[in-house]
Each structure stands twice: as C-alpha cells, then as structure tokens.
Design an enzyme around this catalytic site. Structure first.
Site, PDB file in Angstrom:
ATOM      1  N   LYS A 152      41.611  54.695  41.690  1.00  0.00           N
ATOM      2  CA  LYS A 152      41.873  54.602  40.253  1.00  0.00           C
ATOM      3  C   LYS A 152      42.276  55.954  39.683  1.00  0.00           C
ATOM      4  CE  LYS A 152      39.293  50.491  38.972  1.00  0.00           C
ATOM      5  NZ  LYS A 152      38.201  49.895  38.194  1.00  0.00           N
ATOM      6  N   LYS A 168      46.040  45.159  47.630  1.00  0.00           N
ATOM      7  CA  LYS A 168      45.223  44.099  47.029  1.00  0.00           C
ATOM      8  C   LYS A 168      45.879  43.577  45.749  1.00  0.00           C
ATOM      9  CE  LYS A 168      41.906  45.059  44.238  1.00  0.00           C
ATOM     10  NZ  LYS A 168      40.754  45.570  43.502  1.00  0.00           N
ATOM     11  N   LYS A 221      44.909  43.012  38.785  1.00  0.00           N
ATOM     12  CA  LYS A 221      45.385  42.644  37.452  1.00  0.00           C
ATOM     13  C   LYS A 221      46.043  43.808  36.742  1.00  0.00           C
ATOM     14  CE  LYS A 221      40.483  42.563  36.363  1.00  0.00           C
ATOM     15  NZ  LYS A 221      39.362  41.720  36.156  1.00  0.00           N
TER      16      LYS A 221
END
Ligand code: TYM
Length: 327
Positions: free
Chosen positions: A112, A194, A197
């Site tokens: 992230k 992966k 969203k």
C-alpha cells in the site's frame, strides 16, 4: 455453545467478486453454524484518503450490501467499527506490545505504501494493530478471510499469546478460516495480481453492483492465453482464474467444467461465466436497492448489532486495561 466468528470489510466504495468469494459468501454460508459478528471497518478505511461525506455513505452502502448478500440479522450481528470506542482503545494497548520489527514485516503495508507514496501515514503502518484489536475484543474463535489477510491474523495471534503470557489470560487465540476455493481471486486484466477494489485499471474487477453489460464487457476483455484447451492449469493464470470463478459461481466440479468446455473456445467460457455471474448477482442487486432505500430498517439492524458487540467489547477491554495497570 457455538464457536464465535468475527470478520470485517472496509467500506471503500465498490465490492469486488474477490471480496464476495473470498469472504462475504463464506460468512453467509457459515452463519447458521456459528455465533457471528461482522463489522464494517470504517476506521481502517481512513488510513487512505477519504472524502468524509462519501465515506459515511459508503459505510451504510456496505452494511446494506452485506445484508443483501445474505447476512441475516437473526443469526449475525452487524455493526460499524467506529461506533465502539474499545477498538482504537485496545489497539493502543496492543501497540505497546508489538515490536516494531514484527509490524515492519507486514507485506500489505509495503504494497500500500508503494501504491500511495504521497500518503504513507502512521495509521497505515499500524493498521494490523487495529485489526488485531477488532478480533481480540470479541474472544473470537474463527476469522473467515481471504488469503491476503493471513499475515495480519498471524500478528493478531502473536500479540494475543504474548499479552496472555506477560499479563495473564485475557484473549482467546483466533484461528483463520481461509477456504480453498476463492481465497485469492486475481485481476481479470492482470491475473498475476490480486483482484482489488482500489485498482484504477478498467476491466480489472467485477463489482457486485455492476450491470449485466459491464460484466459481459469485462469478462470479454479478460486476459487468457494463446492455447486452445480449457483445463484447470494453475500455470495458465488467466484461464485458471476464470475457471476458478466459474467453478464457484456455477457450483460444478472441475471434471464437469472441463467436460463442458472440451473442444470449445474461450468465447463460450466467457459467455457462460457472464451468464452465471449475472444470474447470481441479480437478486443481490435487487435486495440491495430495497434495503438501501429503507434507512430505518438498516439503522435498526446496525443498532442491534452495536449493542451486542458493545457488551462483549467493553468486557474484554476492561479486562485488558486492568491487567496492564491502567485505571
Ligand atoms: P478488505 O476490506 O480489503 O477485504 C474484505 C475481505 O475480502 C477478502 N478479499 C479477497 N478474497 C479473495 N480474493 C480477492 N481478490 C480478495 N480481495 C479481498 C479479504 O481477504 C477480506 O477477507 N483488513 C481487512 C478488514 C479487517 C478485518 C478485521 C478482517 C479489519 N479488521 C478483522 C477480519 C477481521 C481488509 O482490509 O479487508
């Protein structure tokens, strides 16, 4: 006595079929066998930039969507994380019992941080401590999650064990519940990453509220390969991912699926997968529209969930606080 299940999901707008297959669908299917507590983790969501008004809407949207997917308030408590102050309060106590090195190993933070170089904040780094607090507050037996949460759960288990050893018995040690099927659904555009969203790429993810046309378009564009046979081969990542999605949605066995597509092309596979996904999502979408427009019902369910959660969380927090010598 039923074992207790706890799990959470961030209210970051759209929900992918990865979230659905890796987590929500399992919550729904498991709920009759356990005592369940599910949480919309809005405090986790503010570790990335959010528009306050939109976050609020998305939090209720997510609660409504979970109900639409089949979370049954008669069997499961559903609540909003920020409504229970014991979550950040216990996270602080846990923080003081997590070595930096253990936190620095978390791969999701590294991922992230790489994706959001302009907003690498302390909350993002500390995210797993709040998640450990979520789980440990409820004396949780089982945590149904997708594979990407495994490392966070390991951290929650470690901190609980260490705390119990150093201060006295306080937390149950939770077990992850990761199903074989659907634990890691990959992006349609890039089957090496992966399905997420937050991806900005078009055609990356199918969202639960996508229209049939959008679903068709995205599956049509999904990455496959130049081979001809349609078989479950994990090395052929794009086709394998599509087949795994089809396997879960269609409830067919691998043998049946390989037989169905013997001597057929990817066109048919993509048509069939579109059909079954559209067919599964249609009633969820209808239910969502109904629940989301009934604010009174939604708030009632959330209030009831909050009351139940609060009574358990307060007890655990009080115990942890006393054990470490806080007044
Ligand atoms: P979140 O909101 O990113 O995702 C919710 C759930 O969906 C699963 N998931 C997937 N499963 C399979 N394939 C995918 N492509 C995929 N993408 C997401 C996730 O594994 C997760 O189970 N940290 C958590 C939220 C959380 C939590 C908790 C979970 C906060 N506190 C306590 C369990 C217990 C998260 O960000 O999930």
């Amino acid at each position: 006595m039923k074992q207790r299940v706890f799990s959470g999901i961030q209210p970051t707008g759209k929900v992918t079929i990865g979230n659905y297959l890796g987590a929500i669908k399992n919550w729904v299917e498991l709920q009759e066998h356990y005592e369940n507590i599910f949480c919309v983790v809005n405090s986790h969501a503010i570790t990335t930039k959010q528009d306050p008004q939109i976050l609020k809407q998305h939090t209720y949207d997510m609660a409504a969507l979970l109900l639409a997917c089949g979370i049954d308030p008669a069997q499961s408590s559903l609540f909003i994380q920020s409504e229970i102050d014991a979550h950040p309060a216990l996270a602080w106590i846990l923080n003081c019992n997590i070595p930096m090195g253990e936190m620095e190993r978390m791969t999701q933070f590294k991922d992230k941080a790489q994706k959001n170089p302009k907003n690498i904040n302390v909350g993002l780094f500390d995210y797993p401590a709040l998640m450990a607090s979520d789980i440990l507050l409820y004396q949780t037996d089982l945590v149904p999650v997708g594979e990407d949460q495994k490392q966070h759960l390991e951290l929650a288990r470690n901190v609980a064990q260490r705390f119990n050893r150093d201060f006295g018995e306080c937390f149950k040690i939770p077990e992850p519940l990761i199903t074989k099927l659907g634990a890691r659904i990959m992006g349609l555009d890039d089957p090496t990453s992966k399905m997420s969203k937050s991806s900005k790429a078009q055609n990356h993810a199918i969202f639960l509220l996508d229209s049939p046309e959008e679903i068709e378009k995205k599956f049509k564009k999904a990455t496959t390969d130049s081979q001809t046979s349609i078989v479950f081969d994990p090395e052929r990542k794009g086709v394998y991912n599509l087949l795994c999605i089809y396997e879960i949605f269609s409830k067919k066995t691998r043998d049946e699926i390989e037989e169905e597509f013997r001597d057929q092309g990817y066109g048919l596979l993509k048509r069939r997968i579109t059909e079954v996904v559209v067919e599964t999502l249609e009633p969820i979408q209808r239910e969502y529209t109904k629940i989301r427009s009934d604010e009174k019902y939604l708030l009632e369910v959330l209030n009831q969930g909050k009351e139940k959660a609060q009574s358990i969380a307060d007890q655990t927090y009080k115990k942890a606080k006393t054990l470490v010598g806080l007044i």
